[in-house]
Design an enzyme around this catalytic site. Structure first.
Site, PDB file in Angstrom:
ATOM      1  CG  HIS A 251     -16.635  18.469 111.029  1.00  0.00           C
ATOM      2  ND1 HIS A 251     -16.422  19.319 109.964  1.00  0.00           N
ATOM      3  CD2 HIS A 251     -16.955  19.264 112.082  1.00  0.00           C
ATOM      4  CE1 HIS A 251     -16.597  20.561 110.355  1.00  0.00           C
ATOM      5  NE2 HIS A 251     -16.917  20.558 111.644  1.00  0.00           N
TER       6      HIS A 251
ATOM      7  CD  GLU B 120     -16.594  15.304 106.490  1.00  0.00           C
ATOM      8  OE1 GLU B 120     -17.140  15.414 107.608  1.00  0.00           O
ATOM      9  OE2 GLU B 120     -16.692  16.184 105.615  1.00  0.00           O
TER      10      GLU B 120
ATOM     11  CB  CYS C 148     -15.154  22.039 106.177  1.00  0.00           C
ATOM     12  SG  CYS C 148     -14.422  21.047 107.503  1.00  0.00           S
TER      13      CYS C 148
ATOM     14  CB  CYS D  16     -13.383  17.276 106.657  1.00  0.00           C
ATOM     15  SG  CYS D  16     -14.210  17.405 108.259  1.00  0.00           S
TER      16      CYS D  16
END
Length: 152
Positions: free
Chosen positions: A54, A56, A84, A87
């Site tokens: 992801h 992040e 999420c 993250c």
């Protein structure tokens, strides 16, 4: 800090992700004191065949390597979608000082929705600013997913 500039960079990267068929999420990590950009990334889960990649996570990895530290105490993260659980936990573990996120994520968000990880006192809690440039961030996601639905 000029928050608008950093979120615009995150938005540009979300659009780039969309053009690469990645879920359009962009992130920028900035050192608060000197306003130095530590990393700018977008989701790469498809490109790297890895569900952990992801935006992040990628900016945190880059910044930790750059700073030679597992902690990013004076850093601010700008991300186009509410993080999420994975993250949000990574942001906590890195001790990132502030989060600015754009669109709220009712399905998988874990800050204002779902698990709300920072309500657990055992996690380091950054300052949180949700809904920053929300309409623009939401529209990028809506456009992406509506184009996917049209294919089926």
């Amino acid at each position: 800090m000029n928050n608008d500039i950093y979120m615009e960079l995150a938005i540009e990267n979300a659009k780039k992700a969309s053009s690469l068929n990645e879920v359009p999420v962009g992130a920028v990590l900035v050192e608060e004191k000197n306003q130095k950009i530590l990393s700018i990334r977008h989701n790469e889960t498809i490109a790297q065949n890895n569900p952990l990649k992801h935006a992040e996570i990628l900016v945190i990895e880059d910044a930790c390597k750059l700073k030679k530290s597992k902690f990013l105490l004076n850093a601010v993260i700008y991300v186009t979608l509410e993080p999420c659980l994975m993250c949000a936990a990574a942001i906590s573990e890195a001790r990132i000082k502030k989060i600015y996120f754009g669109a709220y994520d009712e399905k998988k968000g874990s800050i204002e929705n779902g698990i709300r990880i920072f309500n657990n006192k055992k996690y380091f809690k950054p300052e949180i600013y949700g809904g920053f440039k929300e309409k623009e961030c939401s529209q990028i996601l809506k456009n992406f997913f509506s184009s996917k639905r049209m294919l089926f």
